[in-house]
Design an enzyme around this catalytic site. Structure first.
Site, PDB file in Angstrom:
ATOM      1  N   GLU A  31       0.807  -1.223   0.000  1.00  0.00           N
ATOM      2  CA  GLU A  31       0.000   0.000   0.000  1.00  0.00           C
ATOM      3  C   GLU A  31       0.838   1.269   0.000  1.00  0.00           C
ATOM      4  OE1 GLU A  31      -3.217  -0.071  -0.499  1.00  0.00           O
ATOM      5  OE2 GLU A  31      -3.152  -2.266  -0.484  1.00  0.00           O
ATOM      6  N   ASP A  84      22.880  11.156 -27.075  1.00  0.00           N
ATOM      7  CA  ASP A  84      21.867  10.139 -26.869  1.00  0.00           C
ATOM      8  C   ASP A  84      20.470  10.623 -27.201  1.00  0.00           C
ATOM      9  OD1 ASP A  84      22.571   7.581 -26.139  1.00  0.00           O
ATOM     10  OD2 ASP A  84      23.298   8.271 -24.187  1.00  0.00           O
TER      11      ASP A  84
HETATM   12  C1  4GS Z   1       6.066   3.337  -8.729  1.00  0.00           C
HETATM   13  C2  4GS Z   1       6.004   3.850 -10.033  1.00  0.00           C
HETATM   14  C3  4GS Z   1       5.151   2.338  -8.128  1.00  0.00           C
HETATM   15  C4  4GS Z   1       3.172   1.854  -5.646  1.00  0.00           C
HETATM   16  C5  4GS Z   1       5.245   0.699  -4.905  1.00  0.00           C
HETATM   17  C6  4GS Z   1       2.369   0.931  -4.786  1.00  0.00           C
HETATM   18  C7  4GS Z   1       4.360  -0.169  -4.029  1.00  0.00           C
HETATM   19  C8  4GS Z   1       4.466   1.200  -6.070  1.00  0.00           C
HETATM   20  N1  4GS Z   1       7.084   3.912  -8.132  1.00  0.00           N
HETATM   21  N2  4GS Z   1       6.999   4.713 -10.145  1.00  0.00           N
HETATM   22  N3  4GS Z   1       3.153   0.510  -3.632  1.00  0.00           N
HETATM   23  N4  4GS Z   1       5.132   3.590 -10.986  1.00  0.00           N
HETATM   24  N5  4GS Z   1       5.281   2.162  -6.787  1.00  0.00           N
HETATM   25  O1  4GS Z   1       4.363   1.749  -8.806  1.00  0.00           O
HETATM   26  O2  4GS Z   1       7.656   4.748  -9.002  1.00  0.00           O
END
Ligand code: 4GS
Length: 164
Positions: A31, A84
């Protein structure tokens, strides 16, 4: 902190982050992270894209990789970083190595000519063509030189097609 609600990572943000001597990346699981941690500790939230991971560690790895390329000497040639994809607003041009002829697919003659002005101009042309075909959005605010314009005819059409 890595989080889908953060600022989307792109080369500009990666380059900005490379200016700091230290960065702490906080990775939530499931979460996420207690709201009070976010309030009292987190200075910035960064997302690597619009999708949800089970844990943010892979996002941290992406940041470490993309940011470290902007630190001097991480990539051998500073010139490669400048040339790049994205850096000059365009996708990278095609690259070739040996052999000259692979099952009839040949390295373009111009690249073997040794004429570096011609090679640069070929690369610029290929970058523009490719960007206008695959990422017309990157060309939206670009100031085109007259030479650029020759290579990007049709990019408006492909943009409209994408938006439809
Ligand atoms: C991301 C994303 C992500 C969110 C980590 C729910 C666990 C999760 N983090 N970019 N809890 N997309 N984090 O999905 O950075």
């Amino acid at each position: 902190m890595l989080s889908p609600q953060g600022r989307k990572l792109d080369f500009r943000l990666a380059e900005d982050l490379a200016q700091y001597s230290q960065i702490i990346l906080i990775c939530g699981r499931y979460e996420g992270v207690d709201e009070r941690v976010i309030q009292y500790l987190v200075t910035d939230e960064i997302s690597i894209g619009d999708y949800v991971l089970t844990g943010a560690e892979p996002a941290a790895v992406v940041i470490v990789d993309a940011v470290s390329r902007f630190i001097p000497h991480v990539v051998g040639k500073a010139e490669s970083v400048r040339h790049d994809s994205f850096y000059d607003g365009l996708l990278d041009f095609p690259h070739y190595t040996r052999p000259r002829d692979f099952k009839g697919m040949k390295v373009p003659d111009v690249l073997l000519s040794g004429d570096h002005r011609k090679i640069d101009s070929w690369r610029q042309k290929k970058s523009l063509e490719k960007t206008s075909r695959l990422r017309p959005d990157l060309l939206k605010n670009r100031k085109f030189s007259s030479e650029d314009k020759k290579y990007t005819r049709g990019s408006k059409d492909s943009k409209e097609r994408q938006e439809r």
